[in-house]
Design an enzyme around this catalytic site. Structure first.
Site: not given
Ligand SMILES: Cc1cc2nc3c(=O)[nH]c(=O)nc-3n(C[C@H](O)[C@H](O)[C@H](O)COP(=O)(O)O)c2cc1C
Length: 383
Positions: A24, A128, A130, A156, A255, A279, A282
């Protein structure tokens, strides 16, 4: 054997973590084309070598948003860092504090920003964001960050979908973790992680959860369903970013900006910075390598906003290359996670010390004694 570099720490992390957890962290998406290219590009950049300069004591520090930091690096937000080691986020935040660089708390961390601020007291914390489907919950997070005195917010913007991580699916691993026979076998085969991380959580604070989700929506990471309200927003636009700009009084950094036109839009809406980021390989497997698009983005907006960048940094020389390509500082994702997975705070601290030492070596060998001397001209070009 004592780990000598980030790759050694990666090997230790691989041994210690259940396979699903390690992959992961470590792997990319789809065919992992980008993941390989990031390292290939970084390795193929060559730095000019100048001799007989006084490099007895290079200054490897930098200044970001008016704050002096030990090396030009910030710990990147990484969801579930708390699962690589018990209390992983606090451990890495302490390592960052003692070393003298900021630690960016992730929305999806296992430990809340308040807890990290308390238990890694004095750490320079960024947050950060989301954006959740329920924008009220997002506003709440911003208020909490402000109340804690956090000044720098990373929004992000490059995760419009949950990425296609096929390895995770094959391993039966995902967040939230879904109980499975395969997953249980994986964990049992890694008893040290089972006892020192998972069981320790279960016996103290309970099954780990996404700590920033409000209690009424909070889902233990072993439960498959997440309430719609706390799903990441599927529709996130420049209007949302402008709204966040209005709400957030501190520095706003977007970001995942990989195009000049987006960098210009970020500047226009009043962002203070961007992170040029693919990223870590990813998200979009067909994305360009961030260090390849960095120079043109720097030329477009770099004199008017802070330009951070990340992906693939495993050596101090990689940091020097990013700085030469135009970054004001970089973000470190997996490097310190490998350290923390191997040895908690000590491992993360050692990774930072190794990177500083490697920057020093790289500067000395290239004949430069501070980042002020590092520029596009530091990159070797054939002919
Ligand atoms: C395990 C893991 C989790 C991550 N979670 C987040 C996240 O929650 N939010 C985010 O903006 N970036 C996230 N990232 C991306 C990092 O912030 C960073 O952009 C990336 O890791 C840089 O590449 P590197 O790991 O090669 O240094 C994550 C990265 C990893 C490895």
């Amino acid at each position: 054997m004592k780990p000598l570099n980030v790759f050694d720490y990666r090997k230790l992390a691989k041994k210690r973590l259940p396979r699903g957890m390690f992959e992961y962290i470590d792997r990319g998406t789809e065919d992992e084309v980008l993941l390989g290219q990031i390292r290939h590009v970084l390795n193929s950049i060559k730095l000019n070598q100048y001799v007989l300069n006084d490099v007895s004591d290079p200054d490897v520090s930098a200044t970001v948003f008016g704050e002096k930091i030990t090396i030009p690096a910030i710990i990147a937000p990484t969801a579930v860092a708390g699962l690589v080691w018990h209390d992983g986020e606090v451990q890495v935040a302490r390592a960052a504090r003692n070393f003298g660089i900021p630690f960016c708390v992730a929305t999806q961390s296992m430990t809340s920003m308040e807890q990290i601020a308390e238990r890694a007291a004095g750490a320079n914390l960024w947050f950060q964001l989301y954006v959740f489907e329920d924008r009220n919950l997002t506003r709440d997070l911003l208020r909490r960050a402000k109340d804690l005195g956090i000044r720098n917010l990373l929004l992000t913007a490059d995760t419009a979908r949950s990425p296609k991580k096929e390895w995770n699916t094959r391993n039966g691993f995902g967040i939230p973790i879904k109980p499975s026979l395969q997953g249980a076998m994986d964990v049992v085969m890694h008893p040290r992680w089972l006892t020192t991380v998972l069981l320790r959580y279960i016996l103290t604070t309970g099954v780990p959860t996404y700590a920033h989700y409000p209690p009424e929506y909070r889902t233990k990471i072993t439960r498959a369903s997440i309430w719609d309200n706390v799903k990441l927003a599927r529709r996130l636009t420049w209007e949302d970013a402008a709204e966040i700009r209005r709400l957030w009084e501190g520095n706003l950094v977007i970001k995942g900006v990989m195009a000049k036109s987006d960098a210009e839009k970020a500047l226009k809406l009043g962002a203070d910075g961007i992170v040029v980021s693919c990223h870590g390989g990813r998200n979009l497997d067909s994305a360009p390598v961030s260090i390849n698009v960095l120079p043109e983005i720097k030329d477009t907006v770099g004199s008017r906003m802070t330009v951070l960048a990340d992906s693939g940094i495993r050596r101090g020389s990689d940091i020097v290359k990013y700085m030469a390509a135009g970054a004001d500082a970089v973000l470190l994702g997996r490097a310190t996670l490998y350290g923390a997975a191997a040895d908690g705070e000590r491992g993360a601290a050692d990774v930072l010390a190794i990177l500083r030492d490697e920057i020093d070596h790289c500067m000395a060998f290239t004949g430069q004694n501070s980042f002020d001397r590092i520029s596009r001209a530091s990159i070797w070009r054939e002919g």
